[in-house]
Design a protein around this motif. Structure first.
Motif, PDB file in Angstrom:
ATOM      1  N   ASN A 382      29.885  62.469  65.655  1.00  0.00           N
ATOM      2  CA  ASN A 382      28.878  63.570  65.727  1.00  0.00           C
ATOM      3  C   ASN A 382      27.600  62.954  66.309  1.00  0.00           C
ATOM      4  O   ASN A 382      26.910  63.419  67.329  1.00  0.00           O
ATOM      5  N   THR A 385      27.602  62.068  70.005  1.00  0.00           N
ATOM      6  CA  THR A 385      27.390  63.099  70.756  1.00  0.00           C
ATOM      7  C   THR A 385      25.931  63.197  70.868  1.00  0.00           C
ATOM      8  O   THR A 385      25.363  63.522  71.983  1.00  0.00           O
ATOM      9  N   LEU A 434      33.667  65.465  70.304  1.00  0.00           N
ATOM     10  CA  LEU A 434      32.984  64.613  71.165  1.00  0.00           C
ATOM     11  C   LEU A 434      33.644  64.511  72.571  1.00  0.00           C
ATOM     12  O   LEU A 434      32.835  64.679  73.614  1.00  0.00           O
ATOM     13  N   ASN A 437      32.779  67.744  74.561  1.00  0.00           N
ATOM     14  CA  ASN A 437      31.207  67.715  75.217  1.00  0.00           C
ATOM     15  C   ASN A 437      31.011  66.682  75.864  1.00  0.00           C
ATOM     16  O   ASN A 437      30.010  66.973  76.778  1.00  0.00           O
ATOM     17  N   ALA A 438      31.623  65.554  75.975  1.00  0.00           N
ATOM     18  CA  ALA A 438      31.285  64.293  76.744  1.00  0.00           C
ATOM     19  C   ALA A 438      31.329  64.767  78.229  1.00  0.00           C
ATOM     20  O   ALA A 438      30.302  64.458  78.993  1.00  0.00           O
TER      21      ALA A 438
END
Lengths: 733, 703
Positions: A382, A385, A434, A437-438
Motif C-alpha cells: 500500500n 502505491t 498495487l 493501480n500501477a
C-alpha cells in the motif's frame, strides 16, 4: 654568411643520404621478413611469415598493417630477455603439473618457434598455426581467418592436446597485436566499467599494469582479503587506436573465461599493448596449518579435468581512419551486436525513472531481552502505491518499479521457488492491487529475484543438490568483507551460491508463480552481475558453460517482455528489457587516463539503463549530471520507512533510503532527464568528447549535442555557455 | 533544508578550484559505530586527481617523503631521493624546483631531505637528514641558518643526529624530530641554541612490562643489560596550528592508546578523546580492529598528521593507506583512501597536509600526490559538528537532519538531533535519539528531566497506592495474626510444621543460624527452592545484561550469548557445590552434598533479589544516583556471603577459620578445573584442526 652556406650544405648532404638509404632499408625489411599471402578478400589481405609465425593483416583501402608482433621490436632497447621473447610470440601459456602445483610460463617463440616446431597450414580464408611445445607436451592450433570487417583469431580447445603431465591453465593470445610504439600516437581502450582509455606513452611507470577479468572475478574462488572495489568488465571488448587507424576486438566466444590486459610503453617494453587472455582451468589456493599456529603453507589447488569444449575466439575489426576513435569502436560494437541479433528492439521513449523499493527486512528484535529475528516492513504494497501516487503528482510520468524483498523467502534469504507476497507487507491481495493501480500510474512493476545467492536453503534446493562447490568441494561461501580490515567478516551471516545448473530450475519455479499475478515483470539480481563456475565433482561447470545456464535462466525469467537486470553483463543482452546499476564509471586505476562512456555508446537507444542509486551517491547533483552525460535514466533506491530502521541490520550499507527525503529531488531531476531523453531516446551516441577534465560533450545522431559541466564554474567556448554543475542541449529544436 | 544545500553550493563555487570530479559510488566509505564496528557511510572526501612527477613536469620523483603548504597556498614537496624541493601552486602546477642551495655564496646541496616546513615569513625549514642538519633557507635556496647536533650536550654523545621532521612556532622556536631520539622533539631557539626536549612520550605501562620489571629485580646486573629496555615511543611526525598547539603521531604504542596527541606549550597532552565510543576504544585512533595475520598484527600505523583551519585533524595510516578525519572533540567524522593502484588509494603514503579543507597525500612508492576535496556530505558533517561543538545546537539542527538524511548510520547525527529535542524540552524524543547516538551524558540529563515530568504527573497516584498498600497490609497482618494463633493451638502435626517452616524460611535470611538449624533439625531441604533460586539467578543474569537501563548498560544487546551466561551462573554454582563438597570431605566437613547445595542456594537469595531490584532501579536512576545501585549491589553480595559463611559453619561444623580456608581451596579447585577445561578444549580444537588439515591434504592429493 659562410657559416650559413656550410649549414645548408650539411642539410643537403643529410637529405641525400637519407633518400639514398630509404629504399635500401625497405628492401632489407622486405627481405628479412618473407611474408606470403595466405588469404585475401576485397578489403584485406593476410600475410604470413612461415618461419616466425608473425603475420599481418593489411587494409587494402589505406595500406594500414596490423602486425601480430611489433614490426621492429628487435630494435626495442627497453625489452630484455623474456619480455623480448614475449613480443615475438603469438601465445604465452601458463601451465602446471597439478600434482606438484608450481606454475610455469612459456611463450610460443622460445618454446615452439625457436625449436622449429611451428607448422603452418592454409585453411579457408586464412591460416592455422599449429604451435607444438615439445618440452611441455602441448599442441595448440591458432586459426587466423579473414572476413569482411577484419579478421578473427580462434583456438578450438577440443583441438588442443596435452600429452605430458603438465596441464594448461592460462593462454594469452597475441599479446602485442597492433601495439603502439614510443613514436606512435593513440590510446588503448579497456572495458573497465563504462570504459576507459590508456593513452600511449603516458609515462605512468610507477603504477601497475591493467588487468581485469571479464564479467568480474570468479567468486567461487576463495579470497582472504578484499582490498579494493572495482567496476567489473561488462562488455568483452578492447581496442587500439594507433595514429590514423583503429583496431577493435570483441571476444565472441570464451568471453566468460577471458581477462583483458594492457600496459604502457616504458615499463617492460617500448610498446603500448592490450590483449585478451583466457583462464581455461580452475586454480585456487589453500592455506594449511593456519589454525595450528605453525608455519603456514600455501598450496595451489589445480583443477585436473579435461579442457572445456569451448572455442576461444576474438573478432578483430579494423577501423578506417574517419572513424577510428572509441566512437568508431562503439559503432563497430553496436553493429556487431545488431548483426548477431542481440540488440533488436528500440526503447519506447517513455523515460522511465528506475525506482527500487525495499520491501521487508529481517531484523533482530529483542523480546524480554532475548534477540529474535523477525520480518519487518520497510515498504508495504500500500505504501508503494502511495509513493507512486506522490511521484506521479510531482510529475514523474513513467516508472520502472523494481520491488526487492517482496516475499518472505526473499527476506529470509531462501531460494525464491514459488514465493508468495509477504503478509507483513500486505499479502497477495495487496500486491495485486498495487499491480492493478500501477499501470494507471505509468508504472511497470518488476518483482525481484536473486537466483544466484541464498543465505538459507529450503526443501527442494538443498545444500547438497544446489550449492556451488569450490575446487576443494566445500560450499562456496560468500562472506561479507570487513570494511576496515579487508578480511572476511564472520559477524555477518554469509551467503551461498546456487549451482549454475540449478538456475534454470529455480527460474522456472519463479516464473510459474509470477504468471499467476497478471501484468507483472521480473527483475533479477545476480544473473547479469556475477558469473561463477562450479567445481562439484558430479558435474563441473566452467564459467563459459555457466554463462549458458545463466542465459537459459534469463530466457525463462524474461518471458516475452524481457528482464530488468542489474549489472548488465553482455551475455544477458538478448533477454534484457532494461538495466539497473549499469556501470557509469570506471575503476579509476592509476594507469588509466580517462573514463569514457563506451558501454552507453553501444547501448543507447536499444535498452533503457541507469547507474547506481542517486540517493546513495556521494554527490547527488554530480550523479545526475553523470546520468545526463551518459544518456542514462535515474535510479533511486527508496523505502517508505526511514533510515533509522536499517541501522545495525545487514542492509546498513543503504544509508539513505527515506522516500520523503528524496521524492522531490527525484521528481526535479526526472524533469531534467526527461527534457534530454525526449530529444535523444531513439538516437545513437555518435561521439563523446571531453573538452576539459570536467566538461564533456555527448553527440547524438541528428546533430544534437549535450554539454555537461561538472565543475563549479561556468564554462564558455565558441559562444556557448554551460552553467556550473549544469548542462546544455544544442540542436534538435 | 534546500537552502542549506544552496548555500553550500554557493560556498563551494567560491572556494573550490577546478579538478576532475568523479561521481563513483561503488566503494562507499565507512565510519565506526559506538561498538567499534565499521559501518557504511557516504564519503567525506573524494580523490579528485593524482599526479606523478612526469605529469607535474618535474621528472619522476624518488622516494618523496614530506609535503607542506605555506600560508599563501603554495605546496612544497621534499623529493628526498633527488635531493630537491618541488614547489607547486594551489592548482597543482609546478612553479619551481629548488635543487641548488647556497650558504654564504658557496653551494651546499641537500642529502636525503626528509622533512619540510614553511613558516609564516615564508622561510623554508628543511630536515636535511643525511647531512645531519636542519637548514633554513629562502625561496632562492640561500641558506639563512643551520641547526646542528647540539655541542657539549652529554645526551647527544654517541648518537647519530638524523633530523627527520621539522616545524617552527610563530614565536621562533624550532622543533626537530630525530631518528632514534625518543626523549621527544629537539627544541631550539631561532639562534640555533639547544633548549632541551619537548613533549616526551610517556612509557605506557603494560602487563608484560610489569612482569619484566619484577623479573629484573632478581636478575644480576649482567643479565639486566641484556633485557630489552622500556623507552618511550618515538614520535613519527607532527604538525603545528596557529595557536601553537603541536599535534603528534606515534606509529605504534604498546597499548594502542595515545597514538595522537595535542600538546600545549608545556608539552602536556590536551586532546579530548571521544565519548561517543565504547570505553574500550576511547583514546584510540585509526582503525579500531586489530587483525592477526600470518604472524603479524595488522593495525593502523600512523605516520603523519595534519591540522586544518576548521580545527579538524587528519591522520594518515600507512598500513591500509587511510585518512581519518576527527573533529575537535575527537569524534571520527569519516575515513578515506585505501590500498591499491586506483586513484584515491595508496601503496606507501608518507605525508599528509591540508590546503584549506582539501587534503593532499604524498605516496613514496607510487611517487605521486593525490588531491582530495570534500564531498557534499563531508561539508555537511564538518559544519554540523563545528556548530555543535561550539554549543550552537539549534543552528546545527538543520545540518544534523541533513546528515541524518544522507546517512542513517551516523550516530553523531542522532546525538545532535537528540540534543536539539532536549533543548526544546521534548525529553521523550530527546532520549530516543540520544540513545541511538549513544550520548550517555546528555541522555542522563534528558532522562532526569523526563523522570521529573513523569513524577510530577504520577506522584499523587504513587502516594495513594503506597498508602493503600500499608492500610491493606495492616489489616492483613491483623487477620493473619489471629489465624496463626488459632492454628498453633490445633494439635494436627502437618499443618503446624508447614506454618513454622514458612516463618522460619523467612527467618533464615535474617537469622541464618536459627533458620538453618530449623531445616537441619527436620532434615528438610526443599528441592524446588534450589531450582527456583537457580532459575531466578540465571534469568536475573540474562535480564541484567539485557534490561539494565541504558545509562548503566555498556553491553551490546545484540551479542547475547545465553550459553555463556548459563555457564557463568548455573554451571559455576554447581562447580562451587562440587568443589566445596570435595574439599570439605577432605577437611572433615560434616555437610552432605544436598546440604551444601541448599545452603549455597539459600545464600544466593539476597544477591538475586538485589540484582532484580537493580535492574528495576537502573531504569529509573541517572548516573549521579549510581551510588544507590552500588550500595544495593554491595549489600546484596555481603548478605549473600554472610549467609553462605554461616551456613557452611553450621553444616560442616566448622570454625570461622576453617570455613575461610575451605572456601579458599574450593575457589582454587574451581580455578584448576577451569584451567583443565580450557586445556582440553584447546587440545580438542587443535586435534580437530590437525585432522581437518590431514583430511584436506589427503583429499587434494586424491582429487
Amino acid at each position: 654568411m659562410k657559416r650559413g652556406i656550410i649549414k645548408l650544405n650539411l642539410i643537403m648532404v643529410i637529405t641525400i643520404i637519407t633518400t639514398l638509404l630509404t629504399p635500401v632499408n625497405l628492401v632489407a625489411t622486405e627481405k628479412s621478413a618473407e611474408y606470403t599471402e595466405y588469404a585475401s578478400n576485397n578489403r584485406f589481405k593476410l600475410m604470413i611469415n612461415e618461419t616466425s609465425g608473425v603475420f599481418y593483416v593489411e587494409d587494402r583501402g589505406n595500406g594500414e598493417r596490423w602486425y601480430s608482433s611489433p614490426k621492429d621490436c628487435e630494435s626495442d632497447r627497453l625489452a630484455k630477455g623474456k619480455f623480448k621473447m614475449d613480443m615475438y610470440s603469438a601465445l604465452i601459456i601458463n601451465y602446471a603439473n597439478p600434482d606438484i602445483g608450481n606454475i610455469n610460463t612459456s611463450n610460443s617463440y622460445t618454446a615452439s618457434v625457436r625449436k622449429h616446431s611451428l607448422k603452418v597450414f592454409k585453411v579457408r580464408d586464412g591460416v592455422c598455426f599449429l604451435y607444438q611445445f615439445p618440452d611441455e607436451g602441448f599442441v595448440i592450433p591458432l586459426y587466423v581467418e579473414l572476413n569482411t570487417r577484419g579478421f578473427s583469431v580462434r583456438i578450438p580447445l577440443e583441438e588442443v592436446t596435452e600429452s605430458g603431465l603438465a596441464r594448461l591453465y592460462d593462454i594469452h593470445i597475441l599479446p602485442y597485436i597492433g601495439a603502439g610504439s614510443f613514436s606512435d600516437e593513440g590510446f588503448l581502450l579497456v572495458p573497465d566499467g563504462s570504459g576507459a582509455i590508456i593513452r600511449f606513452n603516458n609515462d605512468k611507470h610507477s603504477y601497475s599494469s591493467y588487468q581485469q577479468k571479464v564479467y568480474g572475478r570468479d567468486i567461487v574462488f576463495n579470497l582472504e582479503q578484499k582490498r579494493n572495489t572495482t567496476q567489473p568488465i561488462r562488455l568483452p571488448v578492447f581496442g587500439i587506436k594507433r595514429n590514423n587507424a583503429g583496431l577493435f576486438a570483441i571476444i565472441s566466444d570464451g568471453d566468460a573465461l577471458a581477462s583483458i590486459n594492457a600496459d604502457v610503453a616504458g615499463k617492460k617494453t617500448g610498446y603500448n599493448n592490450v590483449y585478451a587472455s583466457f583462464s581455461i582451468r580452475g586454480m585456487d589456493t589453500h592455506k594449511m596449518g593456519q589454525n595450528l599456529g605453525i608455519a603456514v603453507k600455501t598450496t595451489n589447488i589445480l583443477q585436473k579435468c579435461k579442457l572445456p569444449d569451448t572455442t576461444l575466439k576474438i573478432e578483430y575489426i579494423a577501423l578506417r581512419s574517419y572513424n577510428n576513435g572509441y566512437s568508431g569502436m562503439a559503432a563497430a560494437c553496436r553493429e556487431y551486436y545488431e548483426k548477431a541479433g542481440i540488440l533488436k528492439h528500440r526503447v519506447d521513449g517513455s523515460t522511465p525513472l528506475f525506482l527500487e523499493l525495499l520491501g521487508g527486512i529481517e531484523k533482530v528484535k529483542s523480546f524480554l531481552g532475548i534477540p529474535i529475528r523477525q520480518i519487518e516492513e520497510m515498504t508495504t504494497f500500500n505504501e508503494a502505491t502511495q509513493i507512486l501516487h506522490r511521484l506521479q503528482g510531482l510529475g514523474v510520468g513513467s516508472i520502472y518499479l523494481k520491488y526487492n524483498n517482496w516475499s518472505d523467502a526473499a527476506i529470509r534469504g531462501k531460494p525464491q521457488a514459488r514465493p508468495s507476497a509477504s503478509t507483513v507487507l500486505g499479502g497477495n491481495e495487496s500486491l495485486g492491487s498495487l499491480v492493478r493501480n500501477a499501470s494507471g500510474l505509468g508504472t511497470k512493476v518488476f518483482l525481484t529475484i536473486d537466483p544466484t545467492r541464498v543465505r538459507r536453503w529450503n526443501v527442494s534446493y538443498t545444500r547438497w543438490n544446489s550449492s556451488t562447490r569450490t575446487v576443494a568441494q566445500t560450499q562456496a561461501v560468500q562472506y561479507e568483507y570487513n570494511k576496515a580490515t579487508y578480511f572476511k567478516d564472520s559477524a555477518v551471516s554469509p551467503c551461498y551460491l546456487v549451482r549454475p545448473t540449478r538456475l534454470p530450475d529455480l527460474a522456472s519455479d519463479y516464473r510459474v508463480r509470477i504468471d499467476d499475478i497478471k501484468d507483472v515483470g521480473i527483475s533479477s539480481d545476480g544473473l547479469a552481475d556475477i558469473l561463477y563456475s562450479d567445481f562439484s565433482k558430479k558435474h563441473p561447470v566452467d564459467r563459459q558453460e555457466a554463462s549458458l545456464y545463466v542465459k537459459e535462466a534469463t530466457r525463462i525469467l524474461a518471458g516475452d517482455e524481457g528482464l530488468l537486470t542489474s549489472g548488465g553483463n553482455s551475455y544477458a543482452f538478448l533477454e534484457t528489457h532494461s538495466i539497473i546499476d549499469a556501470p557509469l564509471e570506471h575503476s579509476q586505476f592509476d594507469i588509466e587516463d580517462e573514463q569514457v562512456p563506451f558501454y552507453q555508446m553501444v547501448l543507447h537507444g536499444y535498452i533503457y539503463y541507469s547507474g547506481s542509486a542517486l540517493n546513495l551517491s556521494d554527490d547527488v547533483r554530480l550523479a545526475m549530471l553523470g546520468a545526463i552525460e551518459t544518456g542514462s535514466m535515474l535510479h533511486f533506491y527508496l523505502a517508505a520507512d526511514n533510515n533509522e530502521k536499517l541501522m545495525g541490520t545487514k542492509y546498513d550499507d543503504i544509508f539513505s533510503i527515506d522516500t520523503s527525503t528524496w521524492e522531490e529531488t527525484a521528481a526535479m531531476y526526472y524533469a531534467e532527464i526527461r527534457k534530454v531523453d525526449v530529444l535523444v531516446y531513439n538516437r545513437h551516441i555518435i561521439d563523446y568528447e571531453r573538452l576539459t577534465p570536467n566538461v564533456s560533450c555527448t553527440k547524438y545522431e541528428g546533430g544534437i549535442s549535450v554539454y555537461v559541466n561538472k565543475s563549479h564554474e561556468n564554462f564558455l567556448e565558441h559562444g556557448i555557455m554551460i552553467p556550473a554543475r549544469g548542462y546544455r542541449i544544442i540542436g534538435g529544436e | 533544508m534546500k537552502y542549506s544545500i544552496l548555500i553550500i553550493c554557493i560556498i563551494s563555487v567560491v572556494i573550490f578550484p577546478t579538478f576532475m570530479v568523479f561521481a563513483d559510488s561503488t566503494n562507499s566509505s565507512y565510519s565506526y559505530t559506538y561498538w567499534g564496528r565499521p559501518v557504511s557511510s557516504p564519503r567525506g572526501v573524494m580523490a579528485t586527481h593524482s599526479l606523478n612527477g612526469q605529469q607535474l613536469g618535474a621528472g619522476s620523483l624518488s622516494e618523496p617523503s614530506d609535503i607542506c603548504v605555506d600560508k599563501s597556498g603554495y605546496i612544497y614537496i621534499a623529493d628526498s631521493g633527488n635531493n630537491r624541493i618541488l614547489i607547486l601552486d594551489g592548482s597543482l602546477q609546478l612553479v619551481d624546483v629548488l635543487d641548488k642551495f647556497t650558504m654564504d655564496g658557496k653551494p651546499s646541496p641537500l642529502n636525503n631531505p626528509q622533512g619540510i616546513f614553511v613558516d609564516k615569513q615564508g622561510l623554508i625549514y628543511i630536515a636535511d637528514t643525511d647531512n645531519r642538519r636542519v637548514v633554513v633557507c629562502h625561496l632562492d635556496g640561500s641558506i639563512v641558518c643551520e641547526f646542528e647536533k647540539p655541542h657539549n650536550e652529554i645526551e647527544f654523545s654517541g648518537i647519530d643526529f638524523l633530523p627527520r621532521k621539522v616545524i617552527s612556532s610563530s614565536n621562533g622556536y624550532v622543533y626537530v624530530l630525530c631518528q632514534g631520539i625518543y626523549q621527544g622533539a629537539v627544541l631550539y631557539d631561532f639562534s640555533g641554541k639547544f633548549l632541551g626536549y619537548y613533549g616526551t612520550n610517556r612509557v605506557e605501562i603494560t602487563p608484560s612490562m610489569l612482569f619484566d620489571y619484577y623479573w629484573k629485580q632478581i636478575m644480576t646486573n649482567e643479565q639486566r643489560t641484556k633485557v630489552r629496555r622500556f623507552v618511550p615511543e618515538e614520535y613519527c611526525n607532527f604538525d603545528i596550528d596557529d595557536k601553537g598547539f603541536i599535534y603528534t603521531v606515534t606509529e605504534f604504542t604498546s597499548n594502542s592508546l595515545n597514538q595522537v596527541k595535542k600538546l600545549n606549550t608545556l608539552g602536556v597532552n590536551v586532546l579530548k578523546s571521544s565519548n561517543r565510543i565504547h570505553p574500550q576504544y576511547q583514546g584510540r585512533y585509526g582503525d579500531l580492529e586489530l587483525k592477526w595475520y600470518e604472524g603479524r598484527i595488522l593495525r593502523s600505523r600512523l605516520v603523519d598528521i595534519s591540522y586544518d583551519s576548521g580545527g579538524f585533524i587528519n591522520v594518515l595510516d600507512q598500513e591500509r593507506g587511510r585518512i581519518f578525519q576527527y573533529d575537535t572533540e575527537g569524534n571520527l567524522l569519516f575515513v578515506a583512501g585505501g590500498i591499491g593502484f586506483q586513484s584515491g588509494n595508496f601503496v606507501k603514503p608518507v605525508a599528509i597536509t591540508n590546503m584549506g579543507s582539501d587534503i593532499l597525500v604524498l605516496d613514496a612508492q607510487k611517487c605521486n600526490i593525490t588531491h582530495f576535496a570534500l564531498t557534499e556530505y563531508g561539508r555537511l558533517i564538518r559544519e554540523a559538528s563545528t556548530l555543535y561543538n561550539d554549543g550552537l545546537y539549534l543552528k546545527a539542527r538543520e545540518l544534523w537532519l541533513e546528515v541524518f538524511n544522507r546517512n542513517g548510520n551516523c550516530e553523531l547525527a542522532y546525538a545532535g538531533i537528540g540534543k536539539v529535542y532536549y533543548e526544546k524540552g521534548d525529553y521523550a524524543k530527546a532520549m530516543k535519539y540520544l540513545k541511538l547516538g549513544y550520548d550517555r551524558i546528555n541522555y542522563g540529563k534528558a532522562f532526569k528531566k523526563y523522570r521529573e515530568e513523569c513524577l510530577r504527573n504520577i506522584l499523587p497516584i504513587i502516594l495513594s497506592v503506597v498508602l493503600l498498600y500499608f492500610v491493606v497490609r495492616f489489616g492483613y497482618w491483623l487477620m493473619k495474626r489471629a489465624n496463626t494463633d488459632e492454628i498453633k493451638e490445633v494439635p494436627g502435626k502437618k499443618n503446624r510444621i508447614k506454618i513454622s517452616c514458612n516463618k522460619k524460611r523467612m527467618n533464615v535470611l535474617i537469622q541464618p543460624f536459627k533458620g538453618y538449624n530449623n531445616y537441619i533439625e527436620k532434615n528438610y531441604y526443599p528441592k524446588w527452592l534450589i531450582i527456583m533460586v537457580l532459575v531466578l539467578f540465571f534469568t536475573g543474569s540474562v535480564l541484567e545484561r539485557q534490561l539494565t537501563g541504558f545509562l548503566f548498560n555498556f553491553n551490546n544487546l545484540k551479542d547475547l550469548n545465553i550459553l555463556y551466561i548459563f555457564a557463568k551462573t548455573v554451571i559455576a554454582f554447581w562447580l562451587w557445590v562440587a568443589g566445596n563438597w570435595a574439599i570439605t570431605t577432605l577437611f572433615d566437613g560434616k555437610g552432605t552434598l544436598l546440604q551444601i547445595t541448599f545452603i549455597s542456594a539459600v545464600a544466593l537469595i539476597p544477591y538475586v533479589i538485589a540484582s532484580y531490584l537493580r535492574i528495576l532501579l537502573s531504569n529509573l536512576f541517572i548516573p549521579e544516583e549510581a551510588i544507590f545501585l552500588n550500595i544495593l549491589f554491595v549489600v546484596g553480595v555481603l548478605h549473600s556471603c554472610f549467609l553462605l559463611f554461616s551456613g557452611l559453619m553450621l553444616i560442616h561444623n566448622y570454625t570461622v577459620q576453617k570455613v575461610f580456608w575451605s572456601s579458599f581451596f574450593t575457589i582454587l579447585f574451581i580455578a584448576v578445573v577451569l584451567f583443565l577445561i580450557i586445556i582440553l578444549f584447546s587440545l580438542y580444537q587443535q586435534t580437530y584442526n590437525f585432522f581437518k588439515d590431514v583430511f584436506n591434504e589427503l583429499y587434494y592429493m586424491i582429487y
